[in-house]
Scaffold this motif. Structure first.
Motif, short mmCIF file in Angstrom:
data_model
loop_
_atom_site.label_atom_id
_atom_site.label_comp_id
_atom_site.label_asym_id
_atom_site.label_seq_id
_atom_site.Cartn_x
_atom_site.Cartn_y
_atom_site.Cartn_z
N LEU A 39 -25.29 7.46 -87.53
CA LEU A 39 -25.47 7.56 -86.09
C LEU A 39 -24.14 7.69 -85.37
O LEU A 39 -23.14 7.09 -85.77
CB LEU A 39 -26.20 6.33 -85.55
CG LEU A 39 -27.65 6.11 -86.00
CD1 LEU A 39 -28.18 4.82 -85.40
CD2 LEU A 39 -28.52 7.29 -85.57
N VAL A 45 -27.08 4.35 -77.57
CA VAL A 45 -27.39 3.90 -78.93
C VAL A 45 -27.00 2.44 -79.11
O VAL A 45 -27.76 1.63 -79.66
CB VAL A 45 -26.68 4.78 -79.98
CG1 VAL A 45 -26.79 4.17 -81.38
CG2 VAL A 45 -27.26 6.19 -79.99
N GLY A 304 -31.52 3.48 -86.90
CA GLY A 304 -31.68 4.25 -85.67
C GLY A 304 -33.10 4.65 -85.34
O GLY A 304 -33.32 5.40 -84.39
#
Length: 339
Positions: A39, A45, A304
Motif C-alpha cells: 500500500l 489510508v 488494505g
C-alpha cells in the motif's frame, strides 16, 4: 500541575494485565509498514488503518493506553468522532508522541540527538486540549565500540528531563524512553552496562529538573545481546539480566516500566516480557508499550481490504491477550496458535 491526577494516570497505564499500544509511527515509518503490504501511504489510508486498529471491540480488556502521532490525534472516525474520544469511550487513555525525531549529534560521528524541545510547551498545551493525558519522548543510544560517548548520554538525559518537566507542567504524565538499540554485535553484558549508565544519568537529570517520579513512567529496552552477536541468550536469561540491570538504576518511586519491543519479533517480545515477569515481585509494574510487536500481525491480516477488518482486529486482540498473559508470566509459546 495536578500531580495526583498524573499519578493516577501512570498507575492506570500499568494496571495489572494491561499495556500500551504504540501507534505513533512517523510518516516515513508508516510508509515502510504500509509498503510491506503493498500500500502507498496517504492520509486517507493511514486514517482508515488507524481507525480500524483503534476501534477494535474489546481492546480495553488488554490495552490501557494508546500513543498517538500528531496527525492521528487530530483525526476523526468516519462518523465524526475525534480519535481521542473514540479511545476514551472504550476506557483507553489517549497519549501523544512529542519528540521531533533524531538527528546526527554534531561533533560525534555515529551518534544522534533527539530534537523537539523548541516550542514544546505550546505543543503540550495543544495536545492536552485535544484530549491527551500522557506523552512520550524517545532517546536513541547506539552501542558500537567505545560508543556511546558520555556526551551523547548527557545530551539525551538532559533532553528527556526537560521534556518530562514540561509535560508535567502541562498536566501530562511523561513516559521517558531512553532506548539502547539492539543493533550491533555487542554482548548482553555490554548492553547491561550501557543501560545502567544511561538510566543513572537520566534519573539524575530528572531529579535536577524536579520531575515527580510517582507521576511518570519509564519505557526501557530489554537487556539483549546485539542482533549480530554470536552469543545469543535464552529468554529466561534476558529476564534475569533485565531485572538485575534495572534494579541498579530505576527508583522504586516510579510506578511502572513499559518495555519497548525494539525490533524483536512479536513472539520474542512477548516471551521475554513473560520471562521478566517471572523474576518475582519488583518495586514497579512490568508492562509493555509495543508498536510493531502488536501491529505486525494486524497489518498482515488487514492488507488494505475492508473485508479483512474483522480478521485484523482479531489478530490485534490475540496479540494483546498474549502480552496481557505475559504481564503475570503466564504466557507460553504454545498459546501462539489461534484457536
Amino acid at each position: 500541575m495536578d500531580i495526583e491526577t498524573m499519578s493516577r494516570t501512570a498507575e492506570a497505564l500499568v494496571a495489572p494485565g494491561k499495556g500500551i499500544l504504540a501507534a505513533d509511527e512517523s510518516h516515513p515509518t508508516m510508509a515502510k509498514r504500509l509498503a510491506a503490504i503493498g500500500l502507498e501511504s496517504s492520509e486517507s489510508v493511514r486514517q482508515t488503518y488507524r481507525g480500524m486498529l483503534l476501534g477494535t471491540p474489546g481492546l480495553s480488556e488488554f490495552i490501557s493506553g494508546v500513543i498517538l502521532f500528531d496527525e492521528t490525534i487530530r483525526q476523526r472516525t468516519p462518523d465524526g468522532t475525534p480519535i481521542p474520544e473514540l479511545l476514551r469511550r472504550q476506557g483507553i487513555i489517549p497519549g501523544i508522541k512529542v519528540d521531533g525525531g533524531i538527528k546526527p549529534l554534531a561533533g560525534f560521528p555515529g551518534e544522534v540527538a533527539t530534537e523537539g524541545l523548541d516550542g514544546l510547551r505550546a505543543r503540550l498545551a495543544d495536545y492536552a486540549s485535544l484530549g491527551a493525558r500522557f506523552a512520550k519522548w524517545r532517546a536513541v543510544i547506539r552501542i558500537d565500540g567505545a560508543l556511546p560517548s558520555a556526551t551523547c548520554i548527557e545530551t539525551h538525559a538532559h533532553a528527556l528531563a526537560r521534556y518530562a518537566a514540561l509535560a508535567q507542567e502541562a498536566g501530562l504524565t511523561p513516559i521517558v524512553e531512553p532506548e539502547v538499540l539492539m543493533n550491533g554485535s555487542h554482548t548482553a553484558q555490554r548492553c547491561a552496562e550501557v543501560t545502567v549508565t544511561v538510566l543513572r544519568a537520566v534519573y539524575e537529570q530528572l531529579g535536577h529538573q524536579h520531575v515527580v517520579l510517582e507521576a511518570s513512567l519509564l519505557k526501557p529496552n530489554m537487556v539483549l545481546p546485539g542482533v549480530d552477536c554470536p552469543h545469543q541468550v535464552s529468554d529466561e536469561e534476558v529476564g534475569r539480566l533485565t531485572i538485575r540491570t534495572l534494579r541498579q538504576a530505576v527508583p522504586a518511586a516510579v510506578p511502572g516500566l513499559v518495555f519497548l519491543s525494539g525490533g524483536q519479533s512479536d513472539e520474542q517480545a512477548t516471551a521475554r516480557l513473560a520471562a521478566i515477569n517471572r523474576q518475582g515481585p519488583q518495586p514497579w509494574q512490568c508492562s509493555f508499550s509495543f508498536g510493531r510487536a502488536l501491529q505486525g500481525p494486524v497489518l498482515r491480516a488487514w492488507a488494505g481490504e475492508e473485508t479483512n477488518r474483522g480478521a485484523a482486529q482479531a489478530a490485534l486482540l490475540h496479540r494483546a491477550r498474549l502480552n496481557s498473559l505475559a504481564r503475570s508470566g503466564e504466557y507460553a509459546p504454545s498459546m501462539e496458535a489461534v484457536s
